[in-house]
Design a protein around this motif. Structure first.
Motif, PDB file in Angstrom:
ATOM      1  N   TYR A 154       0.841  -1.207   0.000  1.00 10.37           N
ATOM      2  CA  TYR A 154       0.000   0.000   0.000  1.00 10.37           C
ATOM      3  C   TYR A 154       0.878   1.259   0.000  1.00 10.37           C
ATOM      4  O   TYR A 154       0.688   2.166  -0.812  1.00 10.37           O
ATOM      5  N   ALA A 199      -3.309   1.626  -5.025  1.00  9.68           N
ATOM      6  CA  ALA A 199      -3.113   1.741  -3.577  1.00  9.68           C
ATOM      7  C   ALA A 199      -4.449   1.634  -2.847  1.00  9.68           C
ATOM      8  O   ALA A 199      -4.561   0.976  -1.812  1.00  9.68           O
ATOM      9  N   SER A 235      -5.500  -1.831  -2.597  1.00  9.30           N
ATOM     10  CA  SER A 235      -4.590  -2.730  -1.870  1.00  9.30           C
ATOM     11  C   SER A 235      -4.831  -2.740  -0.365  1.00  9.30           C
ATOM     12  O   SER A 235      -4.274  -3.548   0.359  1.00  9.30           O
ATOM     13  N   SER A 236      -5.663  -1.811   0.132  1.00  9.72           N
ATOM     14  CA  SER A 236      -5.946  -1.754   1.570  1.00  9.72           C
ATOM     15  C   SER A 236      -7.407  -1.374   1.799  1.00  9.72           C
ATOM     16  O   SER A 236      -7.910  -0.434   1.181  1.00  9.72           O
TER      17      SER A 236
END
Length: 421
Positions: free
Chosen positions: A155, A181, A184-185
């Motif tokens: 991230y 990003a 990714s989280s």
């Protein structure tokens, strides 16, 4: 080349210290063996790494403990992360300085990567862009397979890549990395700063609707958790979004909300407060209320008197423009002389072109405007280049140089439209 193997670290040290390959491997391993180590094809045993560390003049743990976290470094990272989270970037930088010796040779590749990502974040937020770019290109660019990286660093890495490309004015690539990003989280605390950065990208790409949608989620969250400093930054960006749409009433309201909140919490961070006053001054300037614009800009300069020079450039340049618009050419010239060591040469020359035009000194105007346009092209300063073309094209039409004006008009529309989604 993948950065995340011991061979890359050996190669990096060797090149930084100016050692030849032969100097490092002679008496330890063969030429071909060493080549495979540097390329990440072979993991050497501990004893080989110790011998190479001695040859490279680095602590042995820097090569032998490649995946071993240091508990003291964990605490340092936590302190830096806390500073960044609370927008205390100077404090975060001071922690890097305090532990400089300890952080010179961080054994764990993951802790070293994390620290480089955090250092980049600090540089970027302190507008130390040259340092940030050098760090990214030296230490971060080149991670081939993110699946090898721990999720929390994936991230951070994608977010930092987004910021790097934003600095390079490659907003399409920046947007792509920020979206990656975001995916990714799932942690809200991670998603909020990325959504703010997405809003910045959409703003630069001219998609104001998407920028507002993204920023709206950010501001609601920041106000709900009482993250006042982050909320002030969001108010400032909202103001810029409405200002780009020429909705000056809304823009003015958001800047004033930000100023009011900064006064309520007695904020001492002059960088963001200065931005609010500068942008409010720009709103008044665009509405041709030059008296109020001047007040806001002079207050901004007073607030930022001890700030780095780079933070003052746009404010000084806008102040000079106000004096030119008012016909106060002597004041404009005096201000230009006062700050010519601060303002980039391209803007000094462009300002001289404007003064020469207002004085009807057209020979000097042509000389200065052409020189300024050339510099803006070299510096990839499209915003200022567009402004220069807006000055020069009507002048050429007045002089009946229609062919030249037409060619520049095509270039003008290309620059204006190339970032629009």
């Amino acid at each position: 080349m993948d950065l995340l193997h011991i061979g890359n670290r050996i190669r990096k040290i060797r090149m930084l210290k100016g050692f030849s390959r032969e100097y490092v491997y002679t008496g330890i391993v063969s030429n071909s063996h060493f080549s495979n180590i540097e390329k990440g094809r072979y993991q050497p045993p501990t004893e080989t790494l110790r011998l190479m560390a001695k040859r490279l003049d680095v602590p042995s743990h820097y090569l032998t403990d490649f995946y071993e976290d240091d508990s003291e470094i964990v605490e340092v990272i936590e302190c830096i992360e806390s500073g960044i989270k609370n927008h205390q970037f100077q404090q975060a930088q001071s922690i890097f300085n305090k532990y400089q010796e300890k952080l010179t040779y961080v054994s764990s590749v993951w802790q070293e990567l994390n620290l480089n990502l955090l250092r980049f974040d600090v540089y970027a937020n302190l507008h130390q862009n040259d340092e940030a770019k050098k760090l990214f290109e030296r230490e971060l660019q080149g991670i081939i397979d993110l699946q090898d990286v721990p999720p929390e660093l994936q991230y951070k890495y994608l977010k930092i890549c987004g910021t790097y490309f934003f600095m390079q004015k490659d907003y399409e690539q920046s947007l792509l990395h920020y979206q990656q990003a975001l995916n990714s989280s799932y942690a809200v605390a991670d998603q909020i700063p990325v959504r703010y950065n997405l809003a910045l990208c959409y703003y630069q790409l001219g998609n104001i609707e998407k920028a507002c949608n993204s920023l709206n989620k950010v501001l609601h969250y920041e106000l709900r958790i009482q993250n006042w400093i982050a909320a002030i930054h969001s108010y400032n960006l909202f103001g810029a979004l409405f200002q780009k749409e020429k909705d000056y009433q809304q823009a003015q309201s958001y800047y004033q909300y930000g100023i009011a909140l900064s006064e309520l919490i007695q904020l001492k961070e002059v960088l963001i407060i200065g931005k609010l006053y500068h942008n409010l001054g720009l709103v008044y300037f665009e509405q041709e209320n030059y008296e109020e614009a001047e007040k806001m800009l002079l207050h901004c300069l007073e607030l930022r008197k001890d700030a780095p020079q780079i933070d003052k450039v746009k404010t000084i340049y806008l102040l000079i423009n106000i004096y030119i618009k008012q016909g106060s050419l002597n004041r404009a010239d005096d201000k230009l002389e006062q700050y010519k060591a601060v303002i980039p040469n391209s803007l000094v020359i462009f300002s001289r072109a404007k003064i020469a035009y207002a004085q009807q000194n057209y020979d000097d105007f042509e000389q200065y405007i052409l020189q300024a346009m050339r510099l803006f092209e070299e510096e990839k300063e499209d915003v200022y280049l567009v402004e220069a073309l807006e000055y020069y094209i009507p002048y050429l039409e007045e002089k009946r140089k229609y062919k030249q004006a037409y060619e520049l008009l095509k270039r003008y529309h290309y620059i204006k439209n190339k970032g629009v989604m």
